[in-house]
Enzyme design. Structure first.
Site, mmCIF file in Angstrom:
data_model
loop_
_atom_site.group_PDB
_atom_site.id
_atom_site.type_symbol
_atom_site.label_atom_id
_atom_site.label_comp_id
_atom_site.label_asym_id
_atom_site.label_seq_id
_atom_site.Cartn_x
_atom_site.Cartn_y
_atom_site.Cartn_z
ATOM 1 N N GLU B 65 0.809 -1.221 0.000
ATOM 2 C CA GLU B 65 0.000 0.000 0.000
ATOM 3 C C GLU B 65 0.841 1.269 0.000
ATOM 4 O O GLU B 65 0.483 2.272 -0.609
ATOM 5 C CB GLU B 65 -0.970 -0.012 1.184
ATOM 6 C CG GLU B 65 -2.059 -1.076 1.089
ATOM 7 C CD GLU B 65 -1.576 -2.482 1.424
ATOM 8 O OE1 GLU B 65 -0.441 -2.609 1.949
ATOM 9 O OE2 GLU B 65 -2.304 -3.452 1.165
ATOM 10 N N TYR B 93 -3.193 1.210 6.301
ATOM 11 C CA TYR B 93 -2.221 1.760 7.262
ATOM 12 C C TYR B 93 -0.770 1.706 6.798
ATOM 13 O O TYR B 93 0.003 2.601 7.147
ATOM 14 C CB TYR B 93 -2.394 1.085 8.629
ATOM 15 C CG TYR B 93 -3.785 1.267 9.218
ATOM 16 C CD1 TYR B 93 -4.487 2.461 9.027
ATOM 17 C CD2 TYR B 93 -4.406 0.254 9.931
ATOM 18 C CE1 TYR B 93 -5.768 2.616 9.542
ATOM 19 C CE2 TYR B 93 -5.683 0.416 10.454
ATOM 20 C CZ TYR B 93 -6.366 1.600 10.250
ATOM 21 O OH TYR B 93 -7.631 1.769 10.752
ATOM 22 N N HIS B 134 -11.063 -5.520 8.760
ATOM 23 C CA HIS B 134 -11.839 -5.220 7.557
ATOM 24 C C HIS B 134 -12.956 -4.210 7.822
ATOM 25 O O HIS B 134 -13.799 -3.998 6.966
ATOM 26 C CB HIS B 134 -12.480 -6.504 7.006
ATOM 27 C CG HIS B 134 -11.509 -7.463 6.406
ATOM 28 N ND1 HIS B 134 -10.652 -8.210 7.157
ATOM 29 C CD2 HIS B 134 -11.249 -7.784 5.118
ATOM 30 C CE1 HIS B 134 -9.904 -8.979 6.357
ATOM 31 N NE2 HIS B 134 -10.250 -8.728 5.117
#
Lengths: 360, 331
Positions: B65, B93, B134
């Site tokens: 990410e 994150y 989630h």
């Protein structure tokens, strides 16, 4: 060993073309190219030492000097064309200036006037990045965008040995490889991340070996050998420009001074270690080589020294000017259009200032 | 001449259509992330985009990410308008440093010379029986970071309009998509006429108290108002639509008109967006308030497992209980 793996592995030892005594040991670039680099090296050293002095005079908050690493700084920028991008760390101010950034603007960050003092689009130099390795994924993005548009731009993405431990280093190499992005990852291994030695960053045979896991060819080069740097980095850049993807280059060099003026290097390394590196100085080495060939005239050397003095004077003059910062700038650039809340906060500061004036 | 057309779309379909329309209009818009290519995203928001626009315009990336957001920064620096998908709220994150240190600050660091027109799409919040990691409501992290815009649509029409606005915006936008509303449908009139980023909307008129909600709690607030109406109490519902910039004007005008307010938010209350709303409305509307502003939020606990999540989610009863507590006897 498969040919694919051999293609990715770096040389057994760092590529050297001029030995520390100034003797050629391989195919060295032509004299004119090296003379240009010597001039840049001499100015680079002068700028490093001038900036260091300006810290002691209170003009800069700190200065992370690249003293001793100037060959890496100069080569990183000199192998690029104007359309190519340079992504510097906080220790790469000199590389930014070789790419064209005004040293006064480049040091705005450390003078405290603003964060990035130059226009990144003017010379294609990204803002200096302080959080380690976080600029490397940006470099991949700039390169990928250029590739999508068919622009022949290459990106030189710089970091240090400490930065290779950060996650973004690995993510950037992986992304660059997967997307075949024209990026040269250039690691200046100067042996220390502030106080932590290389042995605590990695157990790998070399930092250049880290490319193997991503399918990125790695190479190691003597970071104090201008000729070797120009050759290795130049080949990596042209390889990327030709569409052959990213490369990882590790330069072996040494941080001759402390991390910054605020650091005390005597707490973690011996004077003898530093002294040994004095004998491998990149400027002494290149000057010995060019002098030995009769390519460096006294006039040229004098002109290099004069040019370096002019650059230092320009830096001094620029940093000695007190520019009154504008408090309105605090709110002006957070968004393209300040929000209602920011306009209210700007008005609050303006009101405070007007009352100060009224009281004075 | 513009042709008006009506389509009944779910939020997921409306977001997909917004991406498709933006990519068709502007060749610099690119979409990338994890599983957004052939699969069309785990929630199918990018369904069909790679087939229609090609691998260069909508593509899968390695699963990293920080790398995704960092690459988007570079592409935005170099003339593109990237839209990236974080697969789930809590999977974003690893990108937090890129978002806080670079996405949010680039314009300011460079005195406006480097703009980052980029959108980070985040399927967010709970209510879908998702297992841990989630279902996070992560809006406060982003809203607390100057330089970011944070929006959370609650309806398909807003999903379309806000995503188009976010992609066209010169500044970065954190685009929070309430997962539990992905499949809610409504009739949308195209071309969509909707206020841009930074504008709240009164979803339901009412005179007794104001419910302030955003994203996944807007339908809860509307349902609570419906129940309250049957019990003889008229509740107004404000949908923030945009957390940053915050529409003080609309929210405060609404609260002043009723004199009472309850903030309904799914995230934990402590140091959350709901706390900020109470603070700023109280600072601005104190004289108009007949009672302290109440909050109905998630508890200050890690998001619970699916079989316990109904305790965490603000429900109609809890909202109505809070409304009952607004010191009616004193008015």
């Amino acid at each position: 060993m498969t040919p694919d793996l051999r293609r990715l592995l770096p040389s057994d030892s760092p590529v050297t073309l001029i030995d520390p005594d100034g003797h050629a040991t391989g195919d060295v670039p032509d004299d004119a190219t090296l003379l240009r680099s010597l001039g840049a090296l001499i100015t680079a050293r002068r700028l490093n030492d001038q900036a260091y002095a300006l810290v002691r005079q209170g003009r800069l908050a700190v200065y992370p000097s690249s003293h001793g690493q100037e060959a890496c700084q100069v080569a990183a920028a000199q192998v690029l064309r104007p359309q190519d991008w340079l992504f510097p760390t906080y220790r790469d101010t000199v590389a930014a200036t070789v790419k064209g950034v005004d040293p006064v603007e480049a040091l705005s960050l450390l003078k405290g006037d603003w964060h990035c003092g130059y226009d990144p689009y003017e010379h294609h130099v990204a803002p200096h990045t302080t959080p380690l390795a976080t600029q490397l994924p940006h470099a991949v993005g700039v390169a990928h965008a250029a590739r999508l548009r068919g622009e022949p731009a290459v990106v030189m993405a710089m970091c240090g040995d400490g930065g290779t431990s950060e996650g973004d280093f690995h993510e950037a190499l992986n992304f660059a490889a997967v997307f075949h992005a024209p990026v040269v990852f250039f690691v200046q291994n100067n042996e220390y991340a502030i106080s932590v030695p290389l042995s605590r960053q990695t157990a790998a045979p070399s930092l250049a070996h880290k490319g193997v896991g991503y399918g990125v060819p790695g190479e190691r080069v003597d970071g104090n050998d201008m000729a070797a740097l120009l050759t290795v980095l130049g080949a990596a850049v042209e390889r990327a420009r030709a569409g052959q993807g990213p490369q990882l280059v590790e330069a072996h060099t040494y941080r001759m001074q402390a991390h910054t003026n605020a650091d005390d290097a005597t707490r973690y390394r011996d004077d003898a270690e530093v002294a040994a590196w004095v004998g491998r100085d990149p400027i002494t080495r290149l000057r010995a080589y060019l002098t030995g060939r009769g390519a460096l005239t006294a006039e040229a050397d004098a002109e290099f020294a004069a040019a370096a003095e002019r650059a230092a004077a320009h830096l001094r003059d620029g940093l000695n000017q007190d520019v009154e910062p504008n408090p309105e700038d605090l709110f002006a650039y957070v968004y393209s259009t300040p929000t209602t809340q920011l306009r209210e906060q700007a008005a609050l500061v303006a009101d405070e200032l007007s009352r100060e004036v009224a009281q004075a | 001449m513009t042709t008006v057309a009506h389509h009944k779309l779910s939020l997921a379909q409306a977001l997909n259509r917004a991406l498709r329309d933006a990519m068709a209009e502007d060749p610099t818009v690119v979409m990338f992330g994890e599983d957004v290519g052939a699969l069309g995203g785990v929630f199918r928001i990018t369904d069909g985009l790679t087939a229609e626009f090609g691998e260069d315009r909508c593509f899968d990336t390695p699963l990293a990410e920080s790398g995704i957001v960092g690459m988007a920064v570079g592409m935005a620096m170099n003339g593109m308008r990237p839209v990236v998908e974080m697969q789930f709220d809590a999977f974003a994150y690893p990108a937090f440093e890129q978002i806080v240190s670079h996405v949010a600050k680039m314009r300011n660091r460079t005195r406006g010379r480097v703009a980052l027109p980029m959108v980070i799409r985040v399927p967010y919040a709970g209510g879908i029986g998702g297992v841990e990691h989630h279902c996070d409501s992560s809006e406060a992290y982003y809203a607390h970071t100057p330089g970011l815009q944070v929006v959370a649509p609650a309806t398909p029409a807003d999903g379309y309009a806000l995503l188009r606005a976010a992609i066209a915006d010169p500044d970065p936008v954190i685009f929070l998509e309430p997962k539990k509303l992905y499949w809610s449908k409504e009739e949308i009139e195209f071309p969509v006429r909707a206020p841009g980023i930074g504008t709240a909307v009164v979803r339901r008129a009412g005179t007794d108290a104001t419910l302030i909600a955003y994203g996944p709690t807007v339908p809860v607030a509307l349902e609570a108002a419906e129940v309250a109406a049957q019990e003889g109490r008229s509740l107004q519902v404000v949908d923030l639509r945009s957390i940053v910039p915050f529409d003080d004007e609309t929210v405060c005008a609404a609260v002043r008109s009723t004199g009472r307010a309850v903030v309904v938010a799914e995230s934990s209350g402590f140091a959350g967006v709901s706390a900020e709303i109470v603070a700023r409305v109280t600072e601005r509307c104190f004289a108009a308030l007949a009672a302290p502003i109440r909050r109905v939020t998630g508890f200050d606990i890690p998001y619970p497992p699916p079989k316990l999540e109904h305790f965490q989610l603000p429900g109609v009863d809890r909202v109505l209980d809070a409304v009952d507590d607004l010191q009616w006897e004193e008015s």
